[in-house]
Motif scaffolding. Structure first.
Motif, PDB file in Angstrom:
ATOM      1  N   LEU A  11      48.263  73.580  30.747  1.00 29.93           N
ATOM      2  CA  LEU A  11      47.071  72.820  31.135  1.00 29.93           C
ATOM      3  C   LEU A  11      46.690  71.844  30.026  1.00 29.93           C
ATOM      4  CD1 LEU A  11      44.559  72.279  32.943  1.00 29.93           C
ATOM      5  CD2 LEU A  11      43.389  74.046  31.624  1.00 29.93           C
ATOM      6  N   ARG A  12      46.690  72.336  28.788  1.00 27.47           N
ATOM      7  CA  ARG A  12      46.267  71.494  27.667  1.00 27.47           C
ATOM      8  C   ARG A  12      47.068  70.184  27.628  1.00 27.47           C
ATOM      9  NH1 ARG A  12      46.682  71.175  21.119  1.00 27.47           N
ATOM     10  NH2 ARG A  12      45.323  69.374  21.183  1.00 27.47           N
ATOM     11  N   ASP A  13      48.378  70.282  27.868  1.00 29.56           N
ATOM     12  CA  ASP A  13      49.234  69.102  27.795  1.00 29.56           C
ATOM     13  C   ASP A  13      48.906  68.066  28.863  1.00 29.56           C
ATOM     14  OD1 ASP A  13      50.443  70.241  25.625  1.00 29.56           O
ATOM     15  OD2 ASP A  13      52.191  70.989  26.714  1.00 29.56           O
ATOM     16  N   ASN A  58      46.631  64.738  15.716  1.00 29.27           N
ATOM     17  CA  ASN A  58      46.528  66.108  15.262  1.00 29.27           C
ATOM     18  C   ASN A  58      46.841  67.015  16.456  1.00 29.27           C
ATOM     19  OD1 ASN A  58      45.535  68.637  14.516  1.00 29.27           O
ATOM     20  ND2 ASN A  58      43.931  67.737  13.247  1.00 29.27           N
ATOM     21  N   HIS A  59      47.789  67.927  16.266  1.00 28.50           N
ATOM     22  CA  HIS A  59      48.227  68.755  17.392  1.00 28.50           C
ATOM     23  C   HIS A  59      47.369  70.001  17.589  1.00 28.50           C
ATOM     24  CE1 HIS A  59      51.904  66.418  18.005  1.00 28.50           C
ATOM     25  NE2 HIS A  59      51.876  66.251  16.701  1.00 28.50           N
ATOM     26  N   SER A  60      46.444  70.247  16.668  1.00 24.18           N
ATOM     27  CA  SER A  60      45.639  71.466  16.746  1.00 24.18           C
ATOM     28  C   SER A  60      44.653  71.403  17.912  1.00 24.18           C
ATOM     29  CB  SER A  60      44.841  71.658  15.458  1.00 24.18           C
ATOM     30  OG  SER A  60      45.609  71.283  14.352  1.00 24.18           O
ATOM     31  N   GLY A  61      44.267  72.571  18.367  1.00 20.41           N
ATOM     32  CA  GLY A  61      43.267  72.625  19.429  1.00 20.41           C
ATOM     33  C   GLY A  61      43.072  74.061  19.873  1.00 20.41           C
ATOM     34  N   TYR A  62      41.961  74.316  20.544  1.00 18.39           N
ATOM     35  CA  TYR A  62      41.772  75.662  21.100  1.00 18.39           C
ATOM     36  C   TYR A  62      40.923  75.611  22.360  1.00 18.39           C
ATOM     37  CZ  TYR A  62      37.057  75.763  18.944  1.00 18.39           C
ATOM     38  OH  TYR A  62      35.760  75.467  18.594  1.00 18.39           O
ATOM     39  N   ASN A  99      44.326  79.526  20.349  1.00 17.81           N
ATOM     40  CA  ASN A  99      44.736  78.424  19.475  1.00 17.81           C
ATOM     41  C   ASN A  99      46.104  77.890  19.859  1.00 17.81           C
ATOM     42  OD1 ASN A  99      42.549  78.451  17.436  1.00 17.81           O
ATOM     43  ND2 ASN A  99      43.260  80.554  17.140  1.00 17.81           N
ATOM     44  N   ASP A 100      46.235  76.562  19.840  1.00  9.05           N
ATOM     45  CA  ASP A 100      47.534  75.941  20.082  1.00  9.05           C
ATOM     46  C   ASP A 100      48.241  75.801  18.740  1.00  9.05           C
ATOM     47  OD1 ASP A 100      49.733  74.553  20.850  1.00  9.05           O
ATOM     48  OD2 ASP A 100      48.666  72.940  21.888  1.00  9.05           O
ATOM     49  N   LEU A 101      49.210  76.661  18.492  1.00 11.15           N
ATOM     50  CA  LEU A 101      49.916  76.646  17.204  1.00 11.15           C
ATOM     51  C   LEU A 101      51.399  76.335  17.400  1.00 11.15           C
ATOM     52  CD1 LEU A 101      48.200  79.816  15.670  1.00 11.15           C
ATOM     53  CD2 LEU A 101      47.660  77.438  15.193  1.00 11.15           C
ATOM     54  N   ARG A 102      51.723  75.597  18.473  1.00  8.71           N
ATOM     55  CA  ARG A 102      53.141  75.291  18.733  1.00  8.71           C
ATOM     56  C   ARG A 102      53.714  74.357  17.679  1.00  8.71           C
ATOM     57  NH1 ARG A 102      52.614  72.823  24.565  1.00  8.71           N
ATOM     58  NH2 ARG A 102      50.671  72.176  23.570  1.00  8.71           N
ATOM     59  N   ASP A 103      52.917  73.364  17.253  1.00  9.99           N
ATOM     60  CA  ASP A 103      53.410  72.413  16.270  1.00  9.99           C
ATOM     61  C   ASP A 103      53.280  73.012  14.868  1.00  9.99           C
ATOM     62  OD1 ASP A 103      54.021  69.242  16.237  1.00  9.99           O
ATOM     63  OD2 ASP A 103      52.985  69.858  14.402  1.00  9.99           O
ATOM     64  N   PRO A 104      54.334  72.849  14.018  1.00  8.31           N
ATOM     65  CA  PRO A 104      54.260  73.449  12.673  1.00  8.31           C
ATOM     66  C   PRO A 104      53.065  72.934  11.869  1.00  8.31           C
ATOM     67  CG  PRO A 104      56.437  72.475  13.085  1.00  8.31           C
ATOM     68  CD  PRO A 104      55.601  72.170  14.287  1.00  8.31           C
ATOM     69  N   PRO A 159      50.602  71.953  36.332  1.00 13.91           N
ATOM     70  CA  PRO A 159      49.308  71.776  36.984  1.00 13.91           C
ATOM     71  C   PRO A 159      49.246  70.441  37.738  1.00 13.91           C
ATOM     72  CG  PRO A 159      49.046  72.276  34.624  1.00 13.91           C
ATOM     73  CD  PRO A 159      50.480  71.993  34.860  1.00 13.91           C
ATOM     74  N   ILE A 160      48.735  70.501  38.950  1.00 13.45           N
ATOM     75  CA  ILE A 160      48.612  69.303  39.781  1.00 13.45           C
ATOM     76  C   ILE A 160      47.240  68.678  39.539  1.00 13.45           C
ATOM     77  CG2 ILE A 160      48.394  68.515  42.164  1.00 13.45           C
ATOM     78  CD1 ILE A 160      50.492  70.643  42.884  1.00 13.45           C
ATOM     79  N   LEU A 161      47.249  67.366  39.337  1.00 16.93           N
ATOM     80  CA  LEU A 161      45.996  66.650  39.125  1.00 16.93           C
ATOM     81  C   LEU A 161      45.309  66.451  40.474  1.00 16.93           C
ATOM     82  CD1 LEU A 161      44.357  65.173  36.877  1.00 16.93           C
ATOM     83  CD2 LEU A 161      45.615  63.111  37.501  1.00 16.93           C
ATOM     84  N   LEU A 162      44.176  67.127  40.691  1.00 17.58           N
ATOM     85  CA  LEU A 162      43.443  66.995  41.961  1.00 17.58           C
ATOM     86  C   LEU A 162      42.453  65.851  41.901  1.00 17.58           C
ATOM     87  CD1 LEU A 162      42.492  70.728  42.647  1.00 17.58           C
ATOM     88  CD2 LEU A 162      44.345  69.453  43.697  1.00 17.58           C
ATOM     89  N   PHE A 163      41.977  65.564  40.693  1.00 17.51           N
ATOM     90  CA  PHE A 163      40.957  64.519  40.535  1.00 17.51           C
ATOM     91  C   PHE A 163      41.115  63.877  39.171  1.00 17.51           C
ATOM     92  CE2 PHE A 163      36.890  63.442  38.528  1.00 17.51           C
ATOM     93  CZ  PHE A 163      36.408  62.480  39.401  1.00 17.51           C
ATOM     94  N   GLN A 164      40.994  62.564  39.138  1.00 16.24           N
ATOM     95  CA  GLN A 164      40.976  61.831  37.864  1.00 16.24           C
ATOM     96  C   GLN A 164      39.857  60.804  37.959  1.00 16.24           C
ATOM     97  OE1 GLN A 164      43.108  61.595  34.730  1.00 16.24           O
ATOM     98  NE2 GLN A 164      41.205  60.482  34.358  1.00 16.24           N
TER      99      GLN A 164
END
Ligand SMILES: [Zn+2]
Ligand SMILES: [Zn+2]
Length: 270
Positions: free
Chosen positions: A59-61, A78-82, A91-96, A200-205
Motif C-alpha cells: 500500500l505504501r508504495d 528519504n525512504h523511511s516511513g511508518y 516501520n518501513d526498513l526495506r532500504d538500507p 492495491p487498486i486505485l478506487l479514487f484519486q
C-alpha cells in the motif's frame, strides 16, 4: 452507507500496466483504505482496494504525495516511513538507508513518562464529550498504551488489529503526516479482478490541477518562477522549453538571476 464498490465495475484498471498474473487465493478479504492530504487533512486524496494477504508496504508504495516528488527533485529522497495503527508502529526498513522513526518516540516515552502521560490524558479528554465527563469524572490514573514496533514489509493486512473507520497515521519524509482510514472490508467475490498483481487498486484519486505554460499555452508547466521581472504574473508557470528560451542565452548562460525558480508538479488541492 454506500456498499463497498466492486473493483471490476467501478474502476477501469489499466491491464497493460500490470506486470504478471498471480491468481488470488480464496477466501480473500478486500479492504477499502482512504488516504488524506497532509496539510488539508479533511481532503481525501486517494482510496485503494487492498487484499488481506498484501503487506503494508504494498500500500505504501502506491500512496502519492507531493512531498516525495519535491524531495526526489532536491536529491533528498528519504525512504523511511511508518504507519501507526492502534498501538503499533509499522516501520518501513526495506532500504538500507531507512531510519527507524519509532525509536526516538520510544526513547521519549521512556525518558519523559510524566509528559507522555499528560499528553495522553489530554488526547483522551479531548475525545470525551462534556456530558460523559460529568458522569465518568476525571480520567487521571489512565495508563499509556503499550506501544510496540513491527516491520511494515512483514505485516499483512489480514494480521492487523484495527477498527473500521478509525483514523490511523502514515508518516514519511521526516514529518509529512497523513490520516489513513480503513473504511470498509468484505470478502473478495468472483466479479472482482482475480489477479493479485493488480492490487492495491486505485478506487479514487483526487483530481490534481496542473497549470499550463504561460508562454506556449500548450504544454503542462514544469517550472514556476517567483519575482521574475520579465513575467506578466507572479508566480509564473513555464514548460521546460519555454523556460529555457526565455531565461537562457544561446550559449547556455542564464540572462539574469534576481528571481526564484522551483520545479512544479501540480497545485495543492483545495
Ligand atoms: Zn506526504
Ligand atoms: Zn511552453
Amino acid at each position: 452507507m454506500k456498499p463497498l464498490r466492486s473493483a471490476s465495475a467501478a474502476v477501469k484498471v489499466k491491464l497493460s500496466s500490470i506486470q504478471g498474473c498471480i491468481p488470488v487465493r480464496h477466501p480473500e478479504v478486500a479492504l477499502s483504505i482512504e488516504v488524506y492530504h497532509n496539510v488539508r487533512n479533511w481532503v481525501k486524496t486517494q482510496e485503494f482496494l487492498v487484499l488481506g494477504q498484501q503487506t503494508l508496504t504494498e500500500l505504501r508504495d502506491k500512496i502519492y504525495c507531493l512531498t516525495d516528488k519535491d524531495q526526489e527533485t532536491d536529491g533528498q529522497h528519504n525512504h523511511s516511513g511508518y504507519f501507526l495503527i492502534e498501538d503499533t508502529f509499522y516501520n518501513d526498513l526495506r532500504d538500507p538507508s531507512a531510519i527507524d522513526y519509532s525509536e526516538p518516540i520510544f526513547d521519549w516515552l521512556s525518558n519523559s513518562k510524566d509528559d507522555a502521560l499528560k499528553k495522553w490524558e489530554c488526547i483522551l479528554a479531548g475525545k470525551m464529550q462534556k456530558h460523559k465527563k460529568a458522569v465518568v469524572g476525571d480520567i487521571t490514573g489512565s495508563k499509556l498504551p503499550r506501544f510496540q514496533a513491527a516491520d511494515m514489509h512483514k505485516t499483512q493486512f489480514c494480521n492487523l488489529k484495527f477498527q473500521l473507520g478509525a483514523g490511523y497515521l502514515y508518516c514519511h519524509q521526516g514529518d509529512c503526516r497523513h490520516t489513513v482510514v480503513i473504511r470498509d472490508m468484505r470478502l473478495l467475490h468472483p466479479e472482482d479482478i482475480q489477479n493479485r498483481a493488480a492490487y492495491p487498486i486505485l478506487l479514487f484519486q483526487l483530481k490534481l490541477h496542473v497549470q499550463k505554460c504561460r508562454v506556449c499555452r500548450i504544454y503542462r508547466a514544469t517550472k514556476m518562477t517567483v519575482n521574475d521581472k520579465w513575467t506578466p504574473e507572479n508566480p509564473c508557470y513555464f514548460c521546460d522549453n519555454c523556460y529555457f528560451l526565455l531565461h537562457y542565452t544561446k550559449d547556455g548562460s542564464l540572462q539574469y538571476q534576481d528571481f526564484e525558480v522551483h520545479d512544479y508538479h501540480h497545485d495543492q488541492p483545495r
